[in-house]
Design an enzyme around this catalytic site. Structure first.
Site, PDB file in Angstrom:
ATOM      1  N   ARG A 140     -31.446  29.487  28.942  1.00 56.60           N
ATOM      2  CA  ARG A 140     -32.315  28.874  28.154  1.00 56.60           C
ATOM      3  C   ARG A 140     -33.807  29.377  28.353  1.00 56.60           C
ATOM      4  NH1 ARG A 140     -29.500  24.241  25.370  1.00 56.60           N
ATOM      5  NH2 ARG A 140     -31.217  23.409  24.841  1.00 56.60           N
ATOM      6  N   TYR A 143     -36.585  31.004  26.438  1.00 58.03           N
ATOM      7  CA  TYR A 143     -37.267  30.115  25.475  1.00 58.03           C
ATOM      8  C   TYR A 143     -38.225  29.145  26.057  1.00 58.03           C
ATOM      9  CZ  TYR A 143     -37.932  26.907  21.453  1.00 58.03           C
ATOM     10  OH  TYR A 143     -38.189  26.026  20.452  1.00 58.03           O
ATOM     11  N   ASP A 144     -37.502  28.392  27.039  1.00 61.02           N
ATOM     12  CA  ASP A 144     -38.382  27.297  27.633  1.00 61.02           C
ATOM     13  C   ASP A 144     -39.459  27.909  28.740  1.00 61.02           C
ATOM     14  OD1 ASP A 144     -36.404  27.507  30.133  1.00 61.02           O
ATOM     15  OD2 ASP A 144     -35.594  25.850  29.253  1.00 61.02           O
ATOM     16  N   ASN A 172     -36.576  17.720  19.113  1.00 63.05           N
ATOM     17  CA  ASN A 172     -35.744  18.104  17.926  1.00 63.05           C
ATOM     18  C   ASN A 172     -35.796  17.710  16.500  1.00 63.05           C
ATOM     19  OD1 ASN A 172     -34.240  17.856  20.830  1.00 63.05           O
ATOM     20  ND2 ASN A 172     -32.679  19.097  19.691  1.00 63.05           N
ATOM     21  N   VAL A 186     -27.374  19.499  14.235  1.00 60.19           N
ATOM     22  CA  VAL A 186     -27.217  18.750  12.925  1.00 60.19           C
ATOM     23  C   VAL A 186     -26.859  19.650  11.965  1.00 60.19           C
ATOM     24  CG1 VAL A 186     -28.754  17.722  11.057  1.00 60.19           C
ATOM     25  CG2 VAL A 186     -29.299  17.126  13.566  1.00 60.19           C
ATOM     26  N   GLY A 205     -20.059  14.864  24.644  1.00 60.07           N
ATOM     27  CA  GLY A 205     -20.966  14.385  23.578  1.00 60.07           C
ATOM     28  C   GLY A 205     -21.633  13.301  24.278  1.00 60.07           C
ATOM     29  N   GLN A 207     -24.443  13.507  26.282  1.00 58.58           N
ATOM     30  CA  GLN A 207     -25.752  13.946  26.264  1.00 58.58           C
ATOM     31  C   GLN A 207     -26.584  13.480  25.089  1.00 58.58           C
ATOM     32  OE1 GLN A 207     -23.192  15.780  25.288  1.00 58.58           O
ATOM     33  NE2 GLN A 207     -23.837  17.872  24.207  1.00 58.58           N
ATOM     34  N   ASP A 269     -27.559  22.919  29.521  1.00 53.77           N
ATOM     35  CA  ASP A 269     -27.821  21.814  28.230  1.00 53.77           C
ATOM     36  C   ASP A 269     -28.679  20.475  28.959  1.00 53.77           C
ATOM     37  OD1 ASP A 269     -26.447  22.001  25.463  1.00 53.77           O
ATOM     38  OD2 ASP A 269     -26.835  19.841  26.162  1.00 53.77           O
TER      39      ASP A 269
END
Ligand code: NAD
Ligand code: UDP
Ligand code: UDP
Length: 317
Positions: A140, A143-144, A172, A186, A205, A207, A269
């Protein structure tokens, strides 16, 4: 005003352009169509106050504008990890070029930064003072860390060259026009439920994320741009959900019998994410107004019309 929107053919950028055009501004939309699409801004193409420029911001460009909303950068992990070196270039060289442009024409410059600068946060909810917990060498990082350098560049152009900056840390965001194959949670869940295939939940799920509807976010960006506070400011919805809760909501809204499919959690993540929006509330008088259920219904309606238009011979009932 003449307003330049980089990444204007993308998800957030195109909604921002709708607002700016409706306010009567002249808008220059600059995009290389990496993740954006002409159809998002098609309705403005013949408008005399609208101009579309196909250009990659990693190359210099000379334009004139009073304000620059700098949004150009792929935002979904699937897209920003497809060509990570390019993502770094877009964030670093691209942001440098756009700051150079803002300096030359004395334009106010708003950077669309991200909650990803907080990494996998040890402080919860995240305040702007928190410096983050970011892996510099992970998948990541393009990007970060890229966005962290973009913020550094913005503040250094401000200190060194008096560029009038604004920095938004966007959490988000979801809504109509997200790409069906975007890879974000989404859009994935909604498209899967509408197509009758299992909903993919990564890890267990558990997180969490906090989801902001796009019209609320655009309102926050415009307030930040036109206010006095340079930032950084968190813009996001404070309602926090586990991904499992989100999947259940989508199930209930589209197809209660839809199946869930658990897949491995991607590397790095973040385990939880929720903005502290005290600054935005106090300094911009801004807070989100659209609850998740309402925003999901609007998003589902948009996906439904696109998915049925693209599958004219399917047996979707
Ligand atoms: P998006 O991928 O839909 O839009 C990005 C746009 O930038 C696309 O139109 C793409 O073609 C364009 N682009 C990418 N690289 C470019 C380059 N080198 N030159 C010119 N154009 C280029 O993403 P989005 O969700 O609309 O995000 C917009 C901005 O907001 C991004 O900077 C993103 O980092 C930031 N942001 C978004 C979210 C979110 O949840 N959507 C969260 C945090 C931050
Ligand atoms: N730049 C640009 N458009 C402009 C002005 C500058 O793309 O209208 C680019 C320029 O090519 C340079 C970068 O922005 O690569 C930084 O510009 P700046 O003037 O700050 O630095 P310098 O050109 O002195 O290195
Ligand atoms: N996620 C998921 N199923 C999907 C896509 C994503 O469970 O089909 C998870 C992902 O692992 C992350 C969260 O949903 O924990 C949000 O992912 P997204 O890519 O939308 O945004 P980000 O991770 O950048 O916040």
């Amino acid at each position: 005003m003449r307003i330049l929107v980089t990444g204007g053919a993308g998800f957030i950028g195109s909604h921002l352009i709708d607002r700016l055009m409706n306010q009567g501004h002249e808008v220059l939309c600059l995009d290389n169509f990496y993740t954006g699409h002409k159809r998002n801004i098609l309705h403005w193409l013949d408008h005399p106050y609208f101009e579309l420029i196909r250009h990659d911001i990693t190359e210099p460009i000379r334009l004139e504008a009073d304000q620059v909303y700098h949004l150009a950068c792929p935002a979904s992990p699937v897209h920003y990890q497809f060509n990570p070196v390019k993502t770094v270039k877009t964030n670093v060289v691209g942001t440098l070029n756009m700051l150079g442009l803002a300096k030359r024409v004395k334009a106010r410059f708003l950077l669309a930064s991200t909650s990803e600068v907080y990494g996998d946060p040890e402080v919860h909810p995240q305040t702007e003072d928190y410096h983050g917990n970011v892996n510099p060498i992970g998948i990541r990082s393009c990007y970060d860390e890229g966005k962290r350098v973009a913020e550094t560049l913005a503040f250094d152009y401000h200190r060194q060259n008096d560029v009038d900056i604004r920095v938004a840390r966007i959490f988000n965001t979801y809504g109509p026009r997200m790409l069906e194959n975007d890879g974000r949670v989404v859009s994935n869940l909604v498209a899967q439920a509408l197509k009758g295939i299992p909903l993919t939940v990564y890890g267990e799920g558990l997180q969490t994320r906090s989801f902001c509807y796009v019209s609320d976010l655009v309102e926050g960006l415009i307030r930040l741009m036109n206010g006095d506070y340079i930032g950084p400011v968190n813009l996001g919805n404070q309602d926090e959900y586990t991904i499992l809760e989100l999947a259940t909501k989508v199930q209930n809204l589209i197809d209660p019998s839809a199946k869930l499919k658990f897949e491995p959690l991607p590397q790095d993540d973040p385990r939880r994410r929720r903005p502290d929006i005290t600054r935005a509330k106090t300094l911009l008088n801004w807070e989100p107004t659209i609850p998740l259920d309402e925003g999901l219904k609007l998003t589902i309606a948009d996906f439904q019309s696109r998915i049925s238009a693209s599958t004219p011979h399917s047996s979707v009932s």
